[in-house]
Design an enzyme around this catalytic site. Structure first.
Site, PDB file in Angstrom:
ATOM      1  N   ASP A   1      -2.611 -17.863   1.697  1.00 59.53           N
ATOM      2  CA  ASP A   1      -3.817 -18.453   1.086  1.00 59.53           C
ATOM      3  C   ASP A   1      -4.297 -19.651   1.905  1.00 59.53           C
ATOM      4  OD1 ASP A   1      -1.414 -19.599   0.250  1.00 59.53           O
ATOM      5  OD2 ASP A   1      -2.216 -20.298  -1.652  1.00 59.53           O
TER       6      ASP A   1
ATOM      7  N   ASP B   1      -5.010  -7.132   5.841  1.00 62.43           N
ATOM      8  CA  ASP B   1      -6.255  -6.439   5.503  1.00 62.43           C
ATOM      9  C   ASP B   1      -7.342  -7.469   5.203  1.00 62.43           C
ATOM     10  OD1 ASP B   1      -8.074  -4.533   4.733  1.00 62.43           O
ATOM     11  OD2 ASP B   1      -6.954  -3.821   2.995  1.00 62.43           O
TER      12      ASP B   1
ATOM     13  N   ASP C   1     -10.407  -9.120   8.001  1.00 63.33           N
ATOM     14  CA  ASP C   1     -11.837  -9.003   7.675  1.00 63.33           C
ATOM     15  C   ASP C   1     -12.494 -10.384   7.650  1.00 63.33           C
ATOM     16  OD1 ASP C   1     -11.954  -6.307   7.569  1.00 63.33           O
ATOM     17  OD2 ASP C   1     -12.399  -6.143   5.429  1.00 63.33           O
TER      18      ASP C   1
ATOM     19  N   LYS D   1       3.686 -15.221   1.625  1.00 63.66           N
ATOM     20  CA  LYS D   1       3.695 -16.064   0.425  1.00 63.66           C
ATOM     21  C   LYS D   1       5.155 -16.261   0.012  1.00 63.66           C
ATOM     22  CE  LYS D   1       0.635 -16.848  -2.300  1.00 63.66           C
ATOM     23  NZ  LYS D   1       0.062 -18.179  -2.623  1.00 63.66           N
TER      24      LYS D   1
ATOM     25  N   TYR E   1       0.825  -1.222   0.000  1.00 63.58           N
ATOM     26  CA  TYR E   1       0.000   0.000   0.000  1.00 63.58           C
ATOM     27  C   TYR E   1       0.854   1.265   0.000  1.00 63.58           C
ATOM     28  CZ  TYR E   1      -3.954  -3.052   1.118  1.00 63.58           C
ATOM     29  OH  TYR E   1      -4.914  -4.035   1.102  1.00 63.58           O
TER      30      TYR E   1
END
Ligand code: NAD
Length: 361
Positions: free
Chosen positions: A226, A250, A254, A193, A142
């Site tokens: 993942d 992020d 959620d 990852k 970001y």
């Protein structure tokens, strides 16, 4: 007597309504006499735009630097939605996080027994769930450079963002996660990852080295992000503390939040280096659709304040007591509209705050 100063930024929409219940709670704490929490008020978001033309004024920011902790309600609303990005209410919140360098975002996902049916997952999967996601908040994709959209001149355009982390950025958020795990279930799962990203490989190596050097007493697992997304649905109770980068955090926070089923119940904290005031706020927004109607659930804001007591004021016993009172109020069937269930009693925002105080008494 121990005393602390707390900056209260109520913000917009339901922010002032839910914060009023925190003020009541602080009144109750101050009246007991062994702890004194002094309150200051400041404007943020749309309220600050209306008063000063900016979503976070310099004077408010400077005062924020001098307090022990900051409580924030919520910012935003349709009135300010059309403005340029840097003039929107949300820009005030981003500026506050950036200026204070609040690099660790803590998002607990707790399933209260009384609300176990509110989850979209089966009760036997989520009952008793209590996990904490620690998300790196000020680095990663970001913020990485280069970024932007460029015209390649042949009818093609190219969008670029850069995922980038340094040793110190990884270690400081890792340290927060390990230290928190020591006060909970003593287990950290680090997610990245590293199978396809060099920044993920560095993340894994640095967390491993930090663990070996300073936190060998804490159990450490590594998991691809993942897989973590899948495991959160398959068997979420395997986790205690999850530490991950800004982008994966992020998304995973959620996802974990939704295991609990109700936005009105979710607190959060953002922490920086020792000595920096922590920022505590509910996960939900300003809920313009119910603002001013006394319908908002104040418990996410109250639970954020409990986190403030625990992490910024070192008052863990009092935080435990408030969290137990939330359990008790829910078990007694007291509900705001968002968590209403058959056989329960629907109450207003302020009646929920009163019920909590009654339970604390
Ligand atoms: P929202 O979280 O404000 O509301 C989503 C839905 O959940 C609404 O139906 C709302 O009524 C309900 N809800 C939220 N909190 C509740 C509570 N405490 N009690 C009962 N019901 C509750 O999200 P949104 O509608 O997407 O956004 C509204 C505004 O809030 C926007 O301007 C957005 O940018 C802003 N926002 C701010 C923050 C923040 O301040 N940290 C976070 C998210 C959204």
């Amino acid at each position: 007597m121990t005393s602390f100063t707390l900056m209260i930024l109520s913000g917009d929409g339901i922010g002032p309504e839910t914060m009023a219940e925190v003020r009541k709670l602080i009144g109750w704490i101050n009246a007991r006499g062994d702890l004194k929490i002094g309150m200051q008020d400041g404007l943020i978001g749309g309220a600050a735009i209306d008063a000063h033309g900016v979503p976070l004024g310099d004077e408010t920011l400077e005062r924020c630097r001098t307090v022990d902790a900051i409580m924030l309600g919520a910012v935003g609303g349709p009135k300010w939605a059309g403005a340029a990005y840097d003039k929107r209410p949300e820009a005030g919140l981003l500026k506050l996080r950036k200026e204070l360098d609040l690099f660790a975002n803590l998002r607990p996902a707790i399933v209260f027994d009384a609300l176990v049916e509110a989850s979209t997952l089966k009760a036997e999967i989520v009952k008793g769930l209590d996990i904490l996601i620690v998300r790196e908040l000020t680095g990663g994709v970001y913020f990485g450079e280069p970024r932007g959209i460029e015209d390649l001149g042949n009818g093609e355009r190219r969008g670029v963002n850069t995922q980038v982390y340094t040793t110190s950025e990884i270690r400081r958020v890792g340290r927060v996660a390990f230290e928190l795990a020591r006060k909970r279930g003593n287990k950290v799962t680090s997610c990245e990852k590293s199978n396809v990203m060099e920044s993920g490989l560095l993340w894994r190596e640095e967390i491993t080295a930090l663990h070996k050097a300073e936190f060998a007493d804490v159990a450490l697992d590594h998991m691809y992000a993942d897989n973590c997304a899948m495991q959160l649905l398959r068997n979420p109770r395997q986790f205690d503390v999850i530490v991950t980068d800004n982008l994966f955090g992020d998304i995973l926070s959620d996802e974990a939040a939704m295991l609990t089923g109700s936005l009105g119940m979710l607190p959060s904290a953002s922490l920086g280096a020792p000595g920096t005031p922590g920022l505590y706020e509910p996960v939900h927004g300003s809920a313009p659709d119910i603002a001013g109607q006394g319908k908002a659930n104040p418990l996410a804001t109250i639970l954020s304040f409990a986190m403030c007591l625990r992490y910024s004021f070192d008052q863990g016993a009092l935080a435990d007591r408030i969290e137990r009172a939330v359990h008790d109020v829910l078990n007694a069937g007291t509900r705001t509209a968002d968590i209403m269930a058959p056989g329960c009693r629907e109450v207003s925002t302020s009646a929920m705050g009163d019920a909590l105080l009654g339970s604390l008494e």
